[in-house]
Design a protein around this motif. Sequence first.
Motif, PDB file in Angstrom:
ATOM      1  N   TYR A 106      19.677  63.074  34.609  1.00 22.13           N
ATOM      2  CA  TYR A 106      18.498  62.452  35.210  1.00 22.13           C
ATOM      3  C   TYR A 106      18.258  61.073  34.598  1.00 22.13           C
ATOM      4  O   TYR A 106      18.538  60.838  33.416  1.00 22.13           O
ATOM      5  N   LYS A 107      17.716  60.182  35.394  1.00 20.83           N
ATOM      6  CA  LYS A 107      17.338  58.862  34.928  1.00 20.83           C
ATOM      7  C   LYS A 107      15.877  58.875  34.485  1.00 20.83           C
ATOM      8  O   LYS A 107      15.040  59.523  35.112  1.00 20.83           O
ATOM      9  N   LEU A 108      15.594  58.160  33.416  1.00 20.87           N
ATOM     10  CA  LEU A 108      14.230  58.099  32.883  1.00 20.87           C
ATOM     11  C   LEU A 108      13.576  56.808  33.352  1.00 20.87           C
ATOM     12  O   LEU A 108      14.081  55.708  33.086  1.00 20.87           O
ATOM     13  N   ARG A 109      12.455  56.944  34.038  1.00 20.36           N
ATOM     14  CA  ARG A 109      11.731  55.785  34.561  1.00 20.36           C
ATOM     15  C   ARG A 109      10.389  55.656  33.831  1.00 20.36           C
ATOM     16  O   ARG A 109       9.557  56.564  33.899  1.00 20.36           O
ATOM     17  N   PRO A 110      10.172  54.556  33.112  1.00 23.07           N
ATOM     18  CA  PRO A 110       8.905  54.387  32.371  1.00 23.07           C
ATOM     19  C   PRO A 110       7.687  54.505  33.262  1.00 23.07           C
ATOM     20  O   PRO A 110       6.659  55.056  32.847  1.00 23.07           O
ATOM     21  N   GLU A 111       7.760  54.004  34.493  1.00 23.91           N
ATOM     22  CA  GLU A 111       6.597  54.071  35.373  1.00 23.91           C
ATOM     23  C   GLU A 111       6.247  55.510  35.755  1.00 23.91           C
ATOM     24  O   GLU A 111       5.134  55.781  36.205  1.00 23.91           O
ATOM     25  N   CYS A 112       7.196  56.425  35.573  1.00 28.01           N
ATOM     26  CA  CYS A 112       6.900  57.841  35.811  1.00 28.01           C
ATOM     27  C   CYS A 112       6.455  58.542  34.532  1.00 28.01           C
ATOM     28  O   CYS A 112       5.555  59.380  34.552  1.00 28.01           O
ATOM     29  N   LEU A 113       7.078  58.191  33.410  1.00 31.71           N
ATOM     30  CA  LEU A 113       6.761  58.858  32.143  1.00 31.71           C
ATOM     31  C   LEU A 113       5.400  58.434  31.601  1.00 31.71           C
ATOM     32  O   LEU A 113       4.671  59.249  31.023  1.00 31.71           O
ATOM     33  N   ARG A 114       5.055  57.168  31.776  1.00 33.02           N
ATOM     34  CA  ARG A 114       3.837  56.632  31.162  1.00 33.02           C
ATOM     35  C   ARG A 114       2.578  57.383  31.609  1.00 33.02           C
ATOM     36  O   ARG A 114       1.780  57.827  30.762  1.00 33.02           O
ATOM     37  N   PRO A 115       2.337  57.568  32.926  1.00 33.96           N
ATOM     38  CA  PRO A 115       1.118  58.298  33.318  1.00 33.96           C
ATOM     39  C   PRO A 115       1.138  59.770  32.906  1.00 33.96           C
ATOM     40  O   PRO A 115       0.082  60.363  32.677  1.00 33.96           O
ATOM     41  N   LEU A 116       2.337  60.360  32.778  1.00 31.92           N
ATOM     42  CA  LEU A 116       2.414  61.752  32.331  1.00 31.92           C
ATOM     43  C   LEU A 116       1.914  61.883  30.899  1.00 31.92           C
ATOM     44  O   LEU A 116       1.082  62.753  30.587  1.00 31.92           O
ATOM     45  N   TYR A 117       2.387  61.033  30.022  1.00 31.50           N
ATOM     46  CA  TYR A 117       1.979  61.121  28.620  1.00 31.50           C
ATOM     47  C   TYR A 117       0.527  60.680  28.430  1.00 31.50           C
ATOM     48  O   TYR A 117      -0.167  61.183  27.528  1.00 31.50           O
ATOM     49  N   ARG A 430      22.719  63.275  43.369  1.00 31.38           N
ATOM     50  CA  ARG A 430      21.706  62.912  42.384  1.00 31.38           C
ATOM     51  C   ARG A 430      22.013  63.545  41.039  1.00 31.38           C
ATOM     52  O   ARG A 430      22.716  64.538  40.958  1.00 31.38           O
ATOM     53  N   THR A 431      21.423  62.959  39.997  1.00 30.86           N
ATOM     54  CA  THR A 431      21.584  63.433  38.618  1.00 30.86           C
ATOM     55  C   THR A 431      23.047  63.708  38.303  1.00 30.86           C
ATOM     56  O   THR A 431      23.390  64.726  37.710  1.00 30.86           O
ATOM     57  N   ASN A 432      23.892  62.775  38.698  1.00 28.96           N
ATOM     58  CA  ASN A 432      25.332  62.956  38.530  1.00 28.96           C
ATOM     59  C   ASN A 432      25.979  61.596  38.266  1.00 28.96           C
ATOM     60  O   ASN A 432      26.777  61.113  39.073  1.00 28.96           O
ATOM     61  N   PRO A 433      25.653  60.951  37.143  1.00 28.34           N
ATOM     62  CA  PRO A 433      26.123  59.572  36.919  1.00 28.34           C
ATOM     63  C   PRO A 433      27.628  59.445  36.751  1.00 28.34           C
ATOM     64  O   PRO A 433      28.175  58.369  36.969  1.00 28.34           O
TER      65      PRO A 433
END
Length: 702
Positions: A106-117, A430-433
Motif C-alpha cells: 500500500y502507498k502512504l498518503r499524508p493527506e489521508c494519514l493526517r486527519p486519522l491521527y 493495486r497494492t502491487n508495486p
Amino acid sequence: MQRSQHLGGLAMAEFLAHPKVVGLAGFGPCLVAACYLDRASGTYPYCKAHIQRLRISREKPGFNEAVWRRTERAVCSTREVSLRGLPDRLVAEILYALSSRVDNGYKLRPECLRPLYDRLRAQQTGRLEEVTDPEGAGYGREHATMIRAAQLALARLNATPETERVKDVWDMTVFGHVGVVPFTAITQKPLREAMKIWVYDDLPRRRNKNAVHHARGIIAAVAMLSESLRLQRPDRGEVPAAWGRGDIVAYCNRMGHLTATGQQSASRRLAYTRFVRRVLVRFRTLGLTGPGGVLEGVPVDFAIWPEDMPDEPEDAEAGRDLPEAVMRVLCENLDRLEELSSTETRVATELLIDTGRRPDEICSLAWDCLESDPDGSPVLVYDNHKAYRLGRRLPIGGETAEVIRRQQQRVRDRFPTTVPARLKLLPQLRTNPEGTKPITDIATAHRKWVASLPDFAVPVITTEAGARVTHLVPFDRARIFPYAYRHCYAQRHADAGVHPDVLKELMDHRLISTTQGYYRVGAERRREAVDRVTALQFDRHGNRVWRAAQSLLDSEHVRRAIGEVATPYGVCREPSNVAAGGHACPLRFRCLGCEHFSTDVSYLPDLQAHLADLLRNRERLMSAFEADDWARTQAMPSQEEIDRVRRLIDRVSSDLDQLTAEDRAQIEQAVTLVRRSRTVHLGMPRIGQPLPDVRPPRNHQP
C-alpha cells in the motif's frame, strides 16, 4: 534571532563578526502538544498559527484551554504527518501498522494519514484496540479500513498456533493459510472445544489452498448437529454424557426434512452426514470421549452407522458445460469484459476457456508459465493446488500461447525492474508495486459482465402434434460462472473423440471416474439420441435398416447393450465375438466385409477418417517405400475396400441431405450426444496422435 546596537555602516560580514553581535534565546516551543513550531512571542505560549486558532476556539461555549492544547491538530506541512501529542504506546502501534501496510504494497498518503491521527488525538485514544467500531465512532470508510487493518496486524504480531487454537474465531494466517475459521455456530461448549481439537489435528494434513474451505465445511456440518441437539434435547445438548442414539435419529430426520423442503440439496445432505460420521469417529480415536476428555462419557451409540447414510443423489445431467450458442456469445463479447474490468480479467477468462484449468490455477500463473516441448509445441506450466501437484504441463494451441505472450509483454512493460522469476502473469492492479501479487478473484467481474450481456437463447426440441419442433428458450445466466469453463473444456474434447484416458490426463485427475463426471450424458438424453441415430442405420452394403422404426423398445435397448460390441466404424453382432468382448474376430478389423457389421450416422466422421487413411496408405505403398512384395501386398488397401467405404459414406451423406434443415439439426445434436457417451476408443491404436483443436473461435484478440 539576532539584535545589535547601532554600529555604523559596517558591511554584512564585518557586522556578523563584530563581538557586540550576540544571539538571544528563543521563546520556547508552542505548547500545543501536536505542534513542532516555536512560540511567536513572549506574550502567548503558542506559535503564530495556533494563536489565531485559539482566538477562534475561545468563542465556543465550554472552551477548556488545557484540553485544547492536548487535542488541537498540528500546523499542516507538506509531506509530513505529526504524531506528537499521542501516547507512546499508540505511536508504536501506528508505526508498526504503517510498516505492515507498506510491506503489503500500500502507498502512504499524508493527506489521508493526517486527519486519522488528528482524530485519534482529539478522542484521546490510548491504544488502537480501544476503537471498537471505527465507522460508528465517526471515522470515514478509508480510515475505518486502515484502523481494522492495523488492529489485525497488531493481533498477528505475537500470535502463534498455540495462542490461536483457544479462540472461538481463528485467524488462519497464523497457520499459514488465508481467511478465518469461526466456531461460534456450534453452541454447545464441549462440542465446540472438541471441534477445535479436531481441526487443529487435521490442518497439518491439508497442504493445499482448500484447507480453510474444508475446515469450514466440516464445522458447518457439525453446526447442523449442534442445532439439532439444541432443538431436540431439553438440556439443549449441553451434557455430552446424555447424548445417545435418539439424537442421531433426530439429526438424520432433520437433515431429511431440510432436503425435502428445499432448504438444502441432496448432495449437501449426503456430504454433511459423511462429515459428521467421520468427525464422531475421529473424536473417539483422539481420546476426547475417554476419561478427562472434553466429551467424556459420550455413549458408543452416539455415532452414524452405514445404514444411516442417505442415498447417493442421481446425477441426471452431464456436468455443467455451456451450450455452444452460449459460448459463442461469450467469446464475441470478451472486449466488453475488458472494458468493464481489466485486461487481466479478460486474459484470465480466455485462458479458463482455452485450457480448462481451475480459476485459482489460472490466477496464480507465473510470468514464465509458457514453455515448449522438444518438438516446439507450446506447453502451459501450472500448479494443481487442489491435489498439491506442482509444475504440471498442459499442451495448448498456438493461439492460446499467443495470448500468453502478449500478456507477458504487458507485464514486463508495467514492471520493467522486477526479476521475471518473481513476476505473475496476471498481477493485481493495486497494492502491487513490484508485480509479485496475482489477482485473486475474477468471479465478481465475471458475474457483472454476464449480467450486462443480452439474453442468451438456446435451441430446445419439443414434440408438438407428433412432430419434433425446435424452439429458442432463454438460458439461465446463473449457470455461467468461471468453473463452468472447465466442464466445457472436457466436453469439447470428449465430443472430438479424445480417449478418456487422455482426457483424464488433460484434466489432471487421479481417477477416470472423476473425469467421466465432467462429460457424460444422462440416460434419458442418451436414449433419445440413440433413437434418432438408429433411424439412420446402415448395413455393410449401405442399405438402410430399421427405416420405419420411430424409437427402440426397452427390450431392444437392452439387446443393443449386451448383444453388440464396438468396432472401429460401427458395431458387431457376431455372437462369439460379442461374448469375447471383441477379441474373437478372424477378419482382423475388416469389418466392412462382414455381414454382422452395421453402422449409423454417428460413425460418419470415423468412416471419413478411415477412407482418408486408406488413400494415404495406398499412396505411400505405391511410392518408393522399401518392403518385400508379400508385405506390400498384404498391407496394400484393396480397391474393393476403398469403394465399399466410399459407397457407405455417400449413402449416409445422401440420406442426411434429404432431411429438412430442422431434422438435420436434431440429428447432428443427437450424434453429438451419442459420440459424447462413448467411453472406448474406436479404431486402430495411433501413436503420437495430436490433440484436436477445440478452442472456441474469437472475433478479436486483446
